[in-house]
Design an enzyme around this catalytic site. Structure first.
Site, PDB file in Angstrom:
ATOM      1  N   GLY A  17       0.840  -1.214   0.000  1.00  0.00           N
ATOM      2  CA  GLY A  17       0.000   0.000   0.000  1.00  0.00           C
ATOM      3  C   GLY A  17       0.866   1.253   0.000  1.00  0.00           C
ATOM      4  O   GLY A  17       1.873   1.305   0.704  1.00  0.00           O
ATOM      5  N   ARG A  78       1.022  -4.902  -5.717  1.00  0.00           N
ATOM      6  CA  ARG A  78       1.128  -6.152  -4.961  1.00  0.00           C
ATOM      7  C   ARG A  78       1.423  -7.218  -6.018  1.00  0.00           C
ATOM      8  O   ARG A  78       0.652  -7.386  -6.962  1.00  0.00           O
ATOM      9  CB  ARG A  78      -0.150  -6.408  -4.181  1.00  0.00           C
ATOM     10  N   ASP A 109       5.717  -5.213   6.088  1.00  0.00           N
ATOM     11  CA  ASP A 109       6.282  -6.539   6.388  1.00  0.00           C
ATOM     12  C   ASP A 109       6.334  -7.455   5.167  1.00  0.00           C
ATOM     13  O   ASP A 109       7.302  -8.198   4.983  1.00  0.00           O
ATOM     14  CB  ASP A 109       5.439  -7.235   7.459  1.00  0.00           C
ATOM     15  N   THR A 131       4.120   2.254   5.734  1.00  0.00           N
ATOM     16  CA  THR A 131       2.721   1.806   5.786  1.00  0.00           C
ATOM     17  C   THR A 131       1.948   2.724   6.724  1.00  0.00           C
ATOM     18  O   THR A 131       2.453   3.087   7.786  1.00  0.00           O
ATOM     19  CB  THR A 131       2.574   0.347   6.258  1.00  0.00           C
ATOM     20  N   ASP A 133      -0.390   1.814   8.430  1.00  0.00           N
ATOM     21  CA  ASP A 133      -0.970   0.992   9.500  1.00  0.00           C
ATOM     22  C   ASP A 133      -0.169   0.963  10.807  1.00  0.00           C
ATOM     23  O   ASP A 133      -0.686   0.500  11.825  1.00  0.00           O
ATOM     24  CB  ASP A 133      -1.166  -0.447   9.021  1.00  0.00           C
ATOM     25  N   ASP A 135       2.021  -1.038  11.643  1.00  0.00           N
ATOM     26  CA  ASP A 135       1.998  -2.416  12.155  1.00  0.00           C
ATOM     27  C   ASP A 135       3.301  -3.179  11.892  1.00  0.00           C
ATOM     28  O   ASP A 135       3.280  -4.378  11.647  1.00  0.00           O
ATOM     29  CB  ASP A 135       0.806  -3.179  11.547  1.00  0.00           C
ATOM     30  N   ARG A 177      -6.523  -3.269   8.343  1.00  0.00           N
ATOM     31  CA  ARG A 177      -7.135  -4.595   8.173  1.00  0.00           C
ATOM     32  C   ARG A 177      -6.839  -5.490   9.369  1.00  0.00           C
ATOM     33  O   ARG A 177      -7.712  -6.127   9.913  1.00  0.00           O
ATOM     34  CB  ARG A 177      -6.616  -5.224   6.878  1.00  0.00           C
TER      35      ARG A 177
HETATM   36  P1  ADP Z   1       3.130  -4.635   2.754  1.00  0.00           P
HETATM   37  O1  ADP Z   1       4.516  -4.577   2.210  1.00  0.00           O
HETATM   38  O2  ADP Z   1       2.523  -3.284   2.934  1.00  0.00           O
HETATM   39  O3  ADP Z   1       3.045  -5.518   3.981  1.00  0.00           O
HETATM   40  P2  ADP Z   1       1.939  -6.769   1.187  1.00  0.00           P
HETATM   41  O4  ADP Z   1       1.831  -7.702   2.318  1.00  0.00           O
HETATM   42  O5  ADP Z   1       0.811  -6.668   0.227  1.00  0.00           O
HETATM   43  O6  ADP Z   1       2.186  -5.261   1.638  1.00  0.00           O
HETATM   44  O7  ADP Z   1       3.275  -7.152   0.393  1.00  0.00           O
HETATM   45  C1  ADP Z   1       3.698  -6.391  -0.710  1.00  0.00           C
HETATM   46  C2  ADP Z   1       4.371  -7.300  -1.713  1.00  0.00           C
HETATM   47  O8  ADP Z   1       5.530  -7.891  -1.138  1.00  0.00           O
HETATM   48  C3  ADP Z   1       3.536  -8.482  -2.174  1.00  0.00           C
HETATM   49  O9  ADP Z   1       2.630  -8.153  -3.191  1.00  0.00           O
HETATM   50  C4  ADP Z   1       4.602  -9.411  -2.706  1.00  0.00           C
HETATM   51  O10 ADP Z   1       5.051  -8.998  -3.960  1.00  0.00           O
HETATM   52  C5  ADP Z   1       5.732  -9.172  -1.696  1.00  0.00           C
HETATM   53  N1  ADP Z   1       5.662 -10.206  -0.635  1.00  0.00           N
HETATM   54  C6  ADP Z   1       4.782 -10.298   0.359  1.00  0.00           C
HETATM   55  N2  ADP Z   1       4.992 -11.397   1.113  1.00  0.00           N
HETATM   56  C7  ADP Z   1       6.047 -12.033   0.553  1.00  0.00           C
HETATM   57  C8  ADP Z   1       6.759 -13.249   0.832  1.00  0.00           C
HETATM   58  N3  ADP Z   1       6.431 -14.004   1.876  1.00  0.00           N
HETATM   59  N4  ADP Z   1       7.783 -13.578   0.032  1.00  0.00           N
HETATM   60  C9  ADP Z   1       8.133 -12.805  -1.018  1.00  0.00           C
HETATM   61  N5  ADP Z   1       7.503 -11.668  -1.345  1.00  0.00           N
HETATM   62  C10 ADP Z   1       6.480 -11.270  -0.584  1.00  0.00           C
HETATM   63  O1  F6P Z   2      -1.551  -0.121   3.322  1.00  0.00           O
HETATM   64  C1  F6P Z   2      -2.308  -0.539   4.370  1.00  0.00           C
HETATM   65  C2  F6P Z   2      -3.754  -0.556   3.983  1.00  0.00           C
HETATM   66  O2  F6P Z   2      -4.215   0.745   3.714  1.00  0.00           O
HETATM   67  C3  F6P Z   2      -4.610  -1.223   5.026  1.00  0.00           C
HETATM   68  O3  F6P Z   2      -4.970  -0.363   6.083  1.00  0.00           O
HETATM   69  C4  F6P Z   2      -5.759  -1.683   4.218  1.00  0.00           C
HETATM   70  O4  F6P Z   2      -6.361  -2.803   4.806  1.00  0.00           O
HETATM   71  C5  F6P Z   2      -5.148  -2.053   2.910  1.00  0.00           C
HETATM   72  O5  F6P Z   2      -3.953  -1.314   2.809  1.00  0.00           O
HETATM   73  C6  F6P Z   2      -6.036  -1.775   1.744  1.00  0.00           C
HETATM   74  O6  F6P Z   2      -5.361  -2.027   0.582  1.00  0.00           O
HETATM   75  P1  F6P Z   2      -5.939  -1.844  -0.882  1.00  0.00           P
HETATM   76  O7  F6P Z   2      -5.092  -0.810  -1.514  1.00  0.00           O
HETATM   77  O8  F6P Z   2      -5.714  -3.179  -1.511  1.00  0.00           O
HETATM   78  O9  F6P Z   2      -7.361  -1.450  -0.780  1.00  0.00           O
END
Ligand code: ADP
Ligand code: F6P
Length: 330
Positions: A17, A78, A109, A131, A133, A135, A177
């Site tokens: 995000g 993503r 994360d 982020t 969040d 978190d 979330r």
């Molecule tokens: P955030 O970085 O905000 O936590 P996401 O959880 O959506 O957001 O992760 C962002 C991107 O990081 C994912 O779309 C994917 O490309 C990569 N990613 C997430 N988890 C993993 C993982 N376990 N291993 C490798 N790449 C990952």
């Molecule tokens: O980046 C964090 C966040 O804004 C969360 O608070 C929320 O649940 C999620 O991303 C929403 O993501 P999307 O862009 O897929 O609607």
């Protein structure tokens, strides 16, 4: 200033995000790297850009007029492929092909987990917490949270004005979330009567209903409920509350407006320091690190350690948030 480090080219990407302040981090990384004699590249659309080789050279001018802008000039995505070993190999190969021997990953994360995989494949990586969040366990600050809570707070103040005028109850859904930090902060900052957090909510709607009825008897004109996205269902909750209390109840879902907008001073400054810090780590020959803010200082952690840490909602803040909600728990 010339560099003596082995790192010659650093790539920057934003992933997951978007968050206000990401541009400040990109700008700082680019300018710090260039100042240190490193070539800087931008990778577009997060890990997608590594899969599709969407890579651009970045000059100091390319990041002009960006510190005050929300979103991310590098775009974000993503990327499901990055979760697979094949995708990770492909991403590492792209880095090698473009001579990227250091990578700054700005995200949450999930993005750090991707960086961890790339580090295991020999690409020097450093994560920067981005982020709204808040978190990420290893850090007390994440890029975008401050702007997001200020945006949400201002919006909730506005809803409160009209809610009071009509003597209504308002359920206002904020982002988060899995984490209730935005809801908790807005709950305190907006003086909400009820705060529903994914980490704490017991799904006892009757308790909320009783609280509303009791407050109304005491002459309270409005009743503000801050509901975190992780709990959701604000519209149906509003219908049930209205039916049970006889008090007009409306739901407002703030949504993505919380993620946009010009970053606050705090987000601009912290993100700038963190973006530059990430580049300094790479130039110093470090890899597999996450930049963090802890006890008033910018620090860095091993990425495995950072990802294994658990974040729990601060109990004392939660206790005070409840104590300050009028009539709560009485
Ligand atoms: P955030 O970085 O905000 O936590 P996401 O959880 O959506 O957001 O992760 C962002 C991107 O990081 C994912 O779309 C994917 O490309 C990569 N990613 C997430 N988890 C993993 C993982 N376990 N291993 C490798 N790449 C990952
Ligand atoms: O980046 C964090 C966040 O804004 C969360 O608070 C929320 O649940 C999620 O991303 C929403 O993501 P999307 O862009 O897929 O609607």
């Amino acid at each position: 200033m010339a560099t003596t480090s082995k790192v010659k080219t650093i790539g920057v990407l934003t992933s997951g995000g978007d968050a206000p302040g990401m541009n400040a981090a990109i700008r700082a990384a680019v300018r710090r790297g260039l100042q240190q004699g490193v070539q800087m590249k931008g990778i577009l659309k997060g890990y997608d850009g590594l899969m599709n080789e969407e890579i651009i050279d970045m000059t100091a001018r390319d990041v002009s007029d960006t510190i005050e802008r929300g979103g991310t000039i590098l775009y974000t995505a993503r990327c499901a492929e990055m979760r697979t070993p094949e995708g990770q190999k492909r991403a590492a190969e792209t880095c090698r092909k473009y001579g990227i021997d250091g990578l700054v990953v700005i995200g949450g994360d999930g993005s750090f987990a991707g960086a961890q995989k790339l580090a295991a494949l020999g690409i020097n990586t450093v994560g920067v917490p981005g982020t709204i969040d808040l978190d990420i366990a290893c850090t007390e600050y994440t890029i975008g949270f401050d702007t997001a809570v200020n945006t949400a707070m201002e919006a909730i103040d506005k809803v409160r004005d009209t809610s009071t005028s009509h003597e209504r109850c308002s359920i206002i859904e904020v982002m988060g979330r899995n984490a209730g930090y935005i809801a908790l902060w807005c709950g305190i900052a907006n003086g909400a009567e009820d705060i529903l957090l994914p980490e704490k909510y017991d799904y006892d709607e009757q308790k909320i209903i009783n609280n509303i009825i009791e407050n109304r008897k005491k002459g309270k004109k409005h009743h503000i409920i801050i509901n975190a996205e992780g709990i959701g269902h604000s519209t149906s909750m509003a219908r049930r509350i209205e039916a049970a209390t006889g008090i007009e109840t409306r739901a407002t879902i703030l949504g993505h407006m919380q993620r946009g907008g010009s970053p606050t001073c705090k987000d601009r400054v912290y993100a700038s320091i963190m973006g530059a810090y990430a580049v300094d780590l790479l130039i110093a020959g470090k890899s597999d690190r996450v930049v963090a803010y802890h006890n008033g200082e910018y620090v860095d952690y091993d990425i495995d350690e950072a990802l294994s840490m658990k974040k729990t909602l601060p109990e004392y803040q939660w206790e005070i948030a409840k104590a300050l909600s009028y009539n709560y728990n009485k």
